[in-house]
Design an enzyme around this catalytic site. Structure first.
Site, PDB file in Angstrom:
ATOM      1  N   GLY A 210       0.803  -1.216   0.000  1.00  0.00           N
ATOM      2  CA  GLY A 210       0.000   0.000   0.000  1.00  0.00           C
ATOM      3  C   GLY A 210       0.835   1.265   0.000  1.00  0.00           C
TER       4      GLY A 210
ATOM      5  CG  LEU B  20      -2.439  -2.005  -3.876  1.00  0.00           C
ATOM      6  CD1 LEU B  20      -2.280  -1.400  -5.255  1.00  0.00           C
ATOM      7  CD2 LEU B  20      -2.861  -0.940  -2.867  1.00  0.00           C
ATOM      8  CG  ASP B  21       1.273  -2.988  -3.457  1.00  0.00           C
ATOM      9  OD1 ASP B  21       1.588  -2.732  -4.633  1.00  0.00           O
ATOM     10  OD2 ASP B  21       1.079  -2.108  -2.602  1.00  0.00           O
ATOM     11  CB  ALA B  22      -1.592  -9.290  -3.409  1.00  0.00           C
TER      12      ALA B  22
END
Lengths: 283, 283, 283, 283
Positions: free
Chosen positions: C200, C226-228
């Site tokens: 994040g 997100l960001d995964a």
């Protein structure tokens, strides 16, 4: 006004107190202090950042009193730098462009607070990059015959442009003794090996032949002896049997860029001190 | 039964297919395959782990057919290892105990699947550790006069105990040519520098004097030339002007332990191959 | 002609032999082979580089027979790439220029064998760099209101320019699901933390607050979450109490550049395979 | 006599001068000085090593005058340590032996200047190692029912043995709040992940599932919140798709040992200061 003071002197009791007391008495606020004692050489080193209220501050008075109160009694070598001056750098390159691109990009990004006087090269291959970044480019070819004349030209350019320090960004020529004398501890080179291993030419080839599992890059101040000057910064990366010499070269490029730019930053921020062919690198 | 096969031979088209086809035809299930081609030397290397159902499997038949179908036509050098045998190690030490403690602890923890035949030393300082871990200890002092006799004793002990490989865990003597000949690519040394920098005696002192910013450790197979054998594993750690030689030595101890133990593991798992004084290290 | 083949399929005995035998039979010379078996998922992965004599070689015949002989019986997913095609990349940026400078410099140096179709940004701040490197620049501002329209424009540009993959070089907007669907495993992001720590916004601030001693950067394929997405590459650098958030950001810039460029290279060289939200990265 | 003084106080102008002047006036020779200002929190930190001639030195006089001249006016928190006292450590373990072996070996080698009061475990598995190193071993099983009684026993043992600090060398139980209160900033834990990623149980499994390319270990002071205390030391190592969870665990063992032992050394040498759930780590 922010000032950075660098000091070295024979180690004695009471220096830290004397220096910090002086700054305090002059109305300075210490915002950073780092010191080091080399027990073997019995030498004391200090780096001090202070803030002064410029209204009441006279630099010439400060310098005079610093000399009288501290430099003389403690036999100090010292230098004082203020944040209102920007150092001027010259870049020497040959044909490899990665370190050049990296330094110019950092300069454009505002990462490096310097003026770049010019890019100098013994080849014309990288002129387009100088153009792209709008930096003057000087082409001074070097042959055995023209070497002396070339050095004179180089020195003229350096002097005329008020160059404070020189960065050899993969410059494939040996810098002359005259230039080294004029820029003592002010010429930064990047060597593409983990010095003192693989000094001299073709270090990646030598590393490949020896079968090392780690390669490195070393940034150092240039002295008369090739690749033997005071080391500023080093870094390494792993390699294996599966890497060819070309892979070594490709991996090394990233190392060289990073290590050289770190060394340039340390120099510009007055975080390096040289003695006994070694460096003290302040944090 | 798990088998590990190591192969090297002149590079030719079709080898991978021939070898994997052979294993497949013999009922083996390939669980790991890694290969490497040295383009410069034109040599092919392979490491293959396979599972065989032992009910229907005859090792002597397998070996014979492997020789006929593959080794002869492809001019291979090969070795085959099964997981039902445990290699026997001898440990040579002098006065430093950190590598010794590390290897003995790993052995006790079950990390190293080996037999430790004995600990041999030219000093008696570490005998108490041998006792603590209940490993036989042999004290064989070495002087100029007794060197030849000492080597004979060493070789006797190695042979009598069926030692497969030797680990020099900071053994401060040069191993004799006779022992090297008997244990070619089977003597693992740890040198306390980032080779080829600082070969020979007192590398930490030399690194300190040179003012390097990174120190290292190197594990290599022992050859006649001092500190010049094929490198198995290297690692490094950062140092600064603030570190004394004693700090270098202390930081180096951890490097030496880690690098030596990794090299021993690679050797025990048959993940190393030597050629041209270099190693192929399989993953 | 050099071909690179990527395969994954359920793990079965005999695959390596079948594939290498097929290449061999078609006159190909295998110059690189790497394979991996995920024992948990029971999936086999392979990357194979081969040289073919183009005189006698028909790509369509090769592909047909590969399908019949291997893909169908082994239930493979596969892709084939030849070195006569150059992938087309689009660069998405916002205001930070370090990753942009780095990728453009590498492209100019010949390090990245790609076409750069355009640079797209929600801000105009970096237009001068696009000009400097003579790459088309598209300014598509994004607000809550215009988000949908902006995405349509983006997709149009991507399609019209035949873009193969997208690199988010510190693009500070969330990419829409439509674009992700159209470029599955083909959008590479750089996140300025050691994921999964500090996903994040403002990861450097979060790292500073937590007092970590190491910071990192992560390059990953973009997925809806997100960001995964699947991690391609990570690297770290040490920090200490003496570093401010600005120091974290400055140190992080170098990490981000290196990690993103490595990920882009791995992608371009077809060295990445995605499954189960993870990657296999071939060497 | 060597003394180490740790100070923290609100940042003010003139502190360095005041403290170094005081030491100087008392006949002390400063051999190490490091200071840090947290600009955000406006807190000043200092670590000072000095040599005093013990003939003329009275510790109680020194302490009194230090309190009057410095501690009161500058609102300092401070501590003073002399090199004639050896801190006493207790080791808590469960079933993993690698950190235990490592710390005991370092202690035997003379690397750690501490007394080890005892090894305490909720299992008997590692008793033989306690015996091997001749350290008292206390087996205190912990179940839900006996938890309170076990904690009382633990605290009794700690008090009776004059334990100064506790090291949790892979102790798989949560330490009670009472013990934490009694040993505030004096319980050192090793967590087998790169915190804050993968706090809690089974971090290697979680790291494997997420597909990270780097794993880590973190040593921190224990606070009430699990794995959330001030971080002392972290380190990492690379992993790849080819590593299984068992490989992660094996690679992690070496990390855990190194990181925990570094943290213990920093603590013993009074190089750590805690504030705002973070640490200042002096060099």
């Amino acid at each position: 006004m922010k000032t950075t003071i660098l000091i070295n002197c024979p180690d004695q009791s009471g220096i830290v107190c004397a220096v910090t007391g002086f700054i305090h008495a002059k109305g300075g606020n210490i915002i950073y202090l780092d010191q080091h004692v080399d027990k073997q050489a019995d030498v004391f080193f200090m780096r001090l950042e202070s803030d002064f209220n410029t209204d009441k501050f006279s630099m010439s008075v400060f310098k005079n009193e610093f000399e009288t109160s501290l430099v003389l009694p403690y036999k100090m070598k010292w230098s004082l730098h203020t944040d209102d001056s920007t150092p001027t750098m010259a870049l020497f390159v040959s044909k490899y462009d990665h370190c050049l691109y990296d330094l110019l990009s950092r300069h454009n990004s505002g990462e490096l607070k310097i003026k770049i006087a010019f890019i100098l090269s013994n080849h014309i291959d990288l002129k387009h990059i100088a153009n792209q970044f709008e930096i003057p480019f000087h082409h001074i070819p070097v042959t055995k015959k023209t070497k002396a004349a070339a050095e004179t030209k180089q020195l003229d350019l350096l002097k005329k442009n008020g160059v404070d320090f020189i960065v050899l960004a993969r410059y494939m020529q040996i810098v002359s003794g005259t230039i080294i004398d004029n820029y003592s501890d002010k010429i930064i080179n990047i060597h593409h090996s983990f010095l003192p291993a693989f000094a001299g030419a073709k270090p990646y080839h030598a590393a490949f032949k020896r079968g090392v599992k780690i390669i490195g890059a070393t940034s150092h101040y240039v002295t008369e002896e090739l690749d033997a000057g005071p080391i500023i910064e080093q870094d390494v990366t792993t390699v294996s049997h599966s890497h060819t010499i070309d892979d070594f070269i490709a991996k090394g490029r990233d190392l060289e860029k990073i290590v050289l730019s770190r060394a340039v930053k340390l120099h510009v921020l007055h975080k390096t001190m040289v003695y006994n062919n070694k460096t003290v690198i302040f944090s």
